[in-house]
Design an enzyme around this catalytic site. Sequence first.
Site, PDB file in Angstrom:
ATOM      1  N   ARG A 124      60.709   2.322   7.059  1.00 49.67           N
ATOM      2  CA  ARG A 124      59.327   2.686   7.396  1.00 49.67           C
ATOM      3  C   ARG A 124      59.270   3.016   8.887  1.00 49.67           C
ATOM      4  O   ARG A 124      59.640   2.196   9.725  1.00 49.67           O
ATOM      5  CB  ARG A 124      58.364   1.542   7.081  1.00 49.67           C
ATOM      6  CG  ARG A 124      56.893   1.996   7.045  1.00 49.67           C
ATOM      7  CD  ARG A 124      55.939   0.818   6.877  1.00 49.67           C
ATOM      8  NE  ARG A 124      55.944  -0.033   8.043  1.00 49.67           N
ATOM      9  CZ  ARG A 124      56.042  -1.372   8.003  1.00 49.67           C
ATOM     10  NH1 ARG A 124      56.124  -2.012   6.858  1.00 49.67           N
ATOM     11  NH2 ARG A 124      56.046  -2.078   9.117  1.00 49.67           N
ATOM     12  N   GLU A 140      58.043   1.948  16.091  1.00 45.78           N
ATOM     13  CA  GLU A 140      59.378   1.467  15.757  1.00 45.78           C
ATOM     14  C   GLU A 140      59.826   2.081  14.441  1.00 45.78           C
ATOM     15  O   GLU A 140      59.017   2.637  13.687  1.00 45.78           O
ATOM     16  CB  GLU A 140      59.404  -0.060  15.656  1.00 45.78           C
ATOM     17  CG  GLU A 140      58.483  -0.631  14.597  1.00 45.78           C
ATOM     18  CD  GLU A 140      58.395  -2.146  14.645  1.00 45.78           C
ATOM     19  OE1 GLU A 140      59.114  -2.762  15.439  1.00 45.78           O
ATOM     20  OE2 GLU A 140      57.587  -2.706  13.888  1.00 45.78           O
ATOM     21  N   ASN A 142      61.770   0.800  11.087  1.00 39.50           N
ATOM     22  CA  ASN A 142      62.153  -0.435  10.403  1.00 39.50           C
ATOM     23  C   ASN A 142      63.199  -0.144   9.330  1.00 39.50           C
ATOM     24  O   ASN A 142      62.987   0.712   8.470  1.00 39.50           O
ATOM     25  CB  ASN A 142      60.927  -1.062   9.747  1.00 39.50           C
ATOM     26  CG  ASN A 142      59.811  -1.327  10.744  1.00 39.50           C
ATOM     27  OD1 ASN A 142      59.826  -2.311  11.463  1.00 39.50           O
ATOM     28  ND2 ASN A 142      58.838  -0.429  10.798  1.00 39.50           N
ATOM     29  N   SER A 147      57.552  -3.676   4.292  1.00 43.31           N
ATOM     30  CA  SER A 147      56.554  -4.281   3.405  1.00 43.31           C
ATOM     31  C   SER A 147      55.337  -3.393   3.201  1.00 43.31           C
ATOM     32  O   SER A 147      55.138  -2.403   3.892  1.00 43.31           O
ATOM     33  CB  SER A 147      56.111  -5.637   3.961  1.00 43.31           C
ATOM     34  OG  SER A 147      55.546  -5.473   5.248  1.00 43.31           O
ATOM     35  N   LYS A 320      65.860  -2.502  18.379  1.00 43.49           N
ATOM     36  CA  LYS A 320      65.064  -1.832  19.406  1.00 43.49           C
ATOM     37  C   LYS A 320      65.950  -1.181  20.462  1.00 43.49           C
ATOM     38  O   LYS A 320      65.564  -0.181  21.077  1.00 43.49           O
ATOM     39  CB  LYS A 320      64.100  -2.828  20.061  1.00 43.49           C
ATOM     40  CG  LYS A 320      63.179  -3.557  19.090  1.00 43.49           C
ATOM     41  CD  LYS A 320      62.309  -2.595  18.305  1.00 43.49           C
ATOM     42  CE  LYS A 320      61.332  -3.327  17.402  1.00 43.49           C
ATOM     43  NZ  LYS A 320      61.993  -4.041  16.288  1.00 43.49           N
ATOM     44  N   LYS A 378      59.713  -5.980  23.924  1.00 44.95           N
ATOM     45  CA  LYS A 378      60.076  -6.168  22.516  1.00 44.95           C
ATOM     46  C   LYS A 378      61.482  -6.731  22.369  1.00 44.95           C
ATOM     47  O   LYS A 378      62.434  -6.213  22.958  1.00 44.95           O
ATOM     48  CB  LYS A 378      60.001  -4.840  21.770  1.00 44.95           C
ATOM     49  CG  LYS A 378      58.596  -4.276  21.611  1.00 44.95           C
ATOM     50  CD  LYS A 378      58.601  -3.056  20.702  1.00 44.95           C
ATOM     51  CE  LYS A 378      57.200  -2.580  20.393  1.00 44.95           C
ATOM     52  NZ  LYS A 378      57.212  -1.476  19.403  1.00 44.95           N
ATOM     53  N   GLU A 382      62.078  -7.932  13.578  1.00 43.04           N
ATOM     54  CA  GLU A 382      61.102  -7.285  12.702  1.00 43.04           C
ATOM     55  C   GLU A 382      59.970  -8.269  12.431  1.00 43.04           C
ATOM     56  O   GLU A 382      60.111  -9.476  12.608  1.00 43.04           O
ATOM     57  CB  GLU A 382      61.755  -6.863  11.381  1.00 43.04           C
ATOM     58  CG  GLU A 382      62.968  -5.960  11.543  1.00 43.04           C
ATOM     59  CD  GLU A 382      62.629  -4.597  12.097  1.00 43.04           C
ATOM     60  OE1 GLU A 382      61.454  -4.220  12.100  1.00 43.04           O
ATOM     61  OE2 GLU A 382      63.553  -3.895  12.542  1.00 43.04           O
ATOM     62  N   GLY A 383      58.839  -7.742  11.925  1.00 44.51           N
ATOM     63  CA  GLY A 383      57.723  -8.610  11.562  1.00 44.51           C
ATOM     64  C   GLY A 383      56.806  -8.866  12.750  1.00 44.51           C
ATOM     65  O   GLY A 383      57.172  -8.677  13.914  1.00 44.51           O
ATOM     66  N   ARG A 464      47.982   0.200   8.494  1.00 46.05           N
ATOM     67  CA  ARG A 464      47.607  -1.177   8.817  1.00 46.05           C
ATOM     68  C   ARG A 464      46.694  -1.154  10.034  1.00 46.05           C
ATOM     69  O   ARG A 464      46.891  -0.361  10.942  1.00 46.05           O
ATOM     70  CB  ARG A 464      48.847  -2.027   9.130  1.00 46.05           C
ATOM     71  CG  ARG A 464      49.723  -2.326   7.935  1.00 46.05           C
ATOM     72  CD  ARG A 464      51.016  -2.973   8.375  1.00 46.05           C
ATOM     73  NE  ARG A 464      51.750  -2.074   9.265  1.00 46.05           N
ATOM     74  CZ  ARG A 464      52.735  -2.477  10.081  1.00 46.05           C
ATOM     75  NH1 ARG A 464      53.070  -3.739  10.139  1.00 46.05           N
ATOM     76  NH2 ARG A 464      53.359  -1.594  10.842  1.00 46.05           N
TER      77      ARG A 464
END
Length: 488
Positions: A124, A140, A142, A147, A320, A378, A382-383, A464
């Site tokens: 994603r 970013e 992923n 998710s 990253k 960063k 992830e998350g 989101r």
Amino acid sequence: MSVKEFPSLNEQQLQRLVYEVTQFGLSNGLIMYPPAPYSNYQPVLAPITIYPTPLPRDQFLKSLDIQLIYNKLYANIVSENEWLTNIIKTLSSSDKDFTGKLWDCYLKALNNGIVQDVSLSLTRSDYMYDELSNQIKQVEFNTVSVSFGGLSSKVGKTHQYLNQNGLYSNNGDNISTYYKENEIVISESDEKLATGLYTGVKYYNDKYLNGENKSIVLMIIQPNERNAFDQRAIEYQLSKNHNVITKRVELPNVLSMVKIDKNNSNKLYYQGLEVSVVYYRSAYGPSEFNQPETWDVRINLESSLSIKCPSLLTQLSGSKKIQQLLTKKDILSKFIDNDLEINKITDTFCKIYPLDESNDGLLARKLAFEKPDNFVLKPQREGGGNNIYKDDIPNFLNSIPKSEWEAYILMELIHPKIHNNIILRNGELLNDGIVSELGIFGTYLFNEKTGEILNNNVAGHLLRSKTSSSNEGGVAAGFGCVDNMYLY
């Protein structure tokens, strides 16, 4: 084209809308578990915006157009083994608790013998629409456990239903639509991510099982997974559309429930069923590896014949540090030889600095202390909940050894528009304004040794949103909500 204002509803109409959002969402699986403790029969409505959020149509179409380029880019990075492994090896010394341990897992798996060259990735690419440049900018990319592909389509259908039934209209006739039919776009990410998994299953079946569709997908999940229904949506599409069974196993329990047949090409079996694809919906943060045997899971499964989604190298390609290096055109051109494609994706780049002792790194260290309000720091994670923002950056850097600074990148902040949408969370309406992040799903199946891309697809979208006062945006982490766009 001008942007519509959000619907203007009186209190009675707004409460009716909340009721309908809740009923439709619960009826259609737009749900997740609440924070523990909870029982299996106690899911709740996922946090959601009650209106779709505006996004320029041309920027949405651009995000879809460049996803195949990004997929190809990251497949090429992995197949350039020497370049990637040199970067990760260096990074592992400064991020010992996670990148270092994943790197160690890869070395141990390599020593055991990695017998499967083909890798599958469900990715994603996340963007924010930047008001200063009037363009989407990449947050970013992923490469593991992406998710909300299962819930995204349900959000769009919720907003579509509300619009079609006149619930956004304030004229009282209950039949007028507020948005045009083509302005609310519905994601097909649940179906398309399932199809992406099936490309791995089919490859395995054709090569090792004479084309018989009798292998399974093994989904590796977190214990007490709150986001189970998002995962289940993809599982059920895989069963419905491709007649493939998925079995779910919690990460700490994997080795007690599987067998690797070393006398038969290291084939992987779960309760006697042959596993064609190992699909990780976990294993993306150090907190998940609080038991020593969980690291052994990655080593052992990586050494099996099953296709990993993702493999260790594919997961590590999403660090990253790699994103930061790709902002340098001389490095990017190692992996993409088409100037048009390079220009398309570099338009989405933000300025990203290393925190090493290079000239760029020394500049970044100066900027982090002198102009922290312009940046986000960063880690290789992830998350939601891992980043450090603005004025918190200097104190954080001073709290850790300088030897660990290289594990972080310093990224210029994107300037998204604040929209007056309303979030519905746990029955409460939050109307402090929101900012939104667009995610585009992709799937690609490729040979890590040769670089051959066997399948490359765009797999839908996700929006989101979070309250404008919140830095972080993870839905499951408690910061944001699922949303969908109206295109203008």
